[in-house]
Enzyme design. Structure first.
Site, short mmCIF file in Angstrom:
data_model
loop_
_atom_site.label_atom_id
_atom_site.label_comp_id
_atom_site.label_asym_id
_atom_site.label_seq_id
_atom_site.Cartn_x
_atom_site.Cartn_y
_atom_site.Cartn_z
N CYS A 90 0.84 -1.20 0.00
CA CYS A 90 0.00 0.00 0.00
C CYS A 90 0.87 1.25 0.00
CB CYS A 90 -0.91 0.01 1.22
SG CYS A 90 -2.07 1.42 1.26
N CYS A 143 -1.11 1.25 10.36
CA CYS A 143 -1.58 0.14 9.54
C CYS A 143 -0.44 -0.77 9.11
CB CYS A 143 -2.30 0.69 8.30
SG CYS A 143 -2.94 -0.60 7.21
#
Length: 355
Positions: free
Chosen positions: A110, A117
């Site tokens: 990502c 995260c």
């Protein structure tokens, strides 16, 4: 070429070019999307010659199931897939009452790299193709079929920032919602974004009725820049204006996700500031107590802090929910999708050496 690159007309044209009858297009689509068959050899009403042509020119399947892991409460299942280039991505099936929701990945890694995260801690490798997204649903439908169940809802909240893989994500939504393919109502499909303004604006013009969720996570730009690197590129006021525009054009309510981080964004003052920021908006705030990730020093707030935060929002007439965390024991809760597998004893790589 991937099989989902072709719609009915595309299949008919391909078949004609191969010297085959065009009516096979419907047979192929039925095998893949209605019967969940992801092997050319198993399509018994197609000739051997046609199956050989298909195997030579069209990729099917595009995902290989490495393993699946069920949580102790049997309400969450994590699927690990290997792509044809050796990359690994994950999907999570959440079982809640009659709902069968799949959290799909849209990228390998990502680029957003939010501080809390796990998915972004490995960095970004590549976008998934439409078929690689769609097949996550097809494979899980096949897994559910033995129970007489199928996927009812889809959320683009797995690995990746969906709006940075815009074309593939929109293409996959159209396939998943098409009545001749997966036939999942667009109102049961949710796209989550950290706030890619141009993507939000573009999505509002697609004529889709999908739900849009903003990963807000902070009541102001100052805090947001600290925990979400993308916030440095997209001012909060511009993101909120784009979200309002999406709600107005699609007639869909907006959800704001807010991960509560102890000592960072969980003070009552932050709650008051958040309430002021969202005053007058037709929206829901989904509060997510932080899911601890190995190697990160962030902490989940205590229950009394969470309760106090919610009380401030309720007092300001801001509709809010607190997401019940599922799948902690298998690393399936949001933000834990990538990191554990690379560190697992199995030694599986995040990306094949030759990619």
């Amino acid at each position: 070429m991937d099989y989902a690159d072709l719609d009915h007309q595309g299949w008919a044209q391909w078949l004609k070019a191969q010297g085959e009858k065009e009516f096979h297009a419907k047979q192929i689509l039925d095998w893949i999307y209605q019967k969940g068959v992801l092997s050319w050899d198993e399509m018994s009403n197609l000739s051997r010659d046609l199956r050989e042509k298909l195997a030579k020119h069209i990729r099917l399947p595009v995902l290989e199931l490495v393993r699946f892991t069920e949580s102790c409460d049997q309400e969450t299942v994590k699927f690990l897939w290997r792509l044809r280039d050796g990359s690994l991505v994950e999907s999570v099936l959440i079982l809640s009452g009659p709902r069968r929701t799949v959290c799909v990945s849209s990228q390998v890694g990502c680029p957003a790299r939010c501080a809390f995260c796990a998915s972004g801690q490995q960095g970004f490798f590549r976008n998934l193709r439409p078929t690689e997204i769609v097949e996550q649903i097809l494979q899980i439908n096949k897994w559910l079929a033995s129970k007489g169940e199928k996927v009812s809802h889809v959320v683009y909240m797995g690995m990746g920032e969906p709006l940075k893989n815009y074309e593939s994500v929109v293409a996959s939504i159209r396939i998943l919602s098409h009545p001749d393919f997966c036939n999942i109502s667009q109102r049961r499909i949710t796209v989550s974004t950290v706030g890619v303004v141009e993507g939000i604006k573009r999505l509002s013009l697609e004529g889709l009725k999908v739900n849009l969720v903003l990963s807000l996570h902070a009541p102001n730009q100052h805090i947001r820049k600290k925990i979400i690197p993308y916030a440095r590129k997209y001012p909060l006021e511009d993101i909120l204006a784009a979200m309002d525009e999406y709600a107005q054009k699609t007639k869909r309510d907006i959800t704001f996700e807010y991960t509560l981080l102890a000592g960072i964004n969980d003070h009552p003052d932050h709650a008051h500031e958040l309430a002021h920021l969202l005053k007058g908006k037709q929206c829901t705030v989904n509060l997510i107590p932080y899911n601890p990730v190995p190697g990160l020093r962030l902490k989940r707030p205590e229950k009394k802090v969470i309760k106090q935060f919610r009380s401030v929002l309720f007092g300001s007439h801001i509709v809010n929910t607190c997401r019940y965390t599922k799948g902690d024991d298998i690393g399936a809760a949001c933000g834990q999708l990538a990191l554990q597998e690379k560190q697992a004893k199995s030694g599986l790589p995040m990306l094949a050496e030759n990619e």
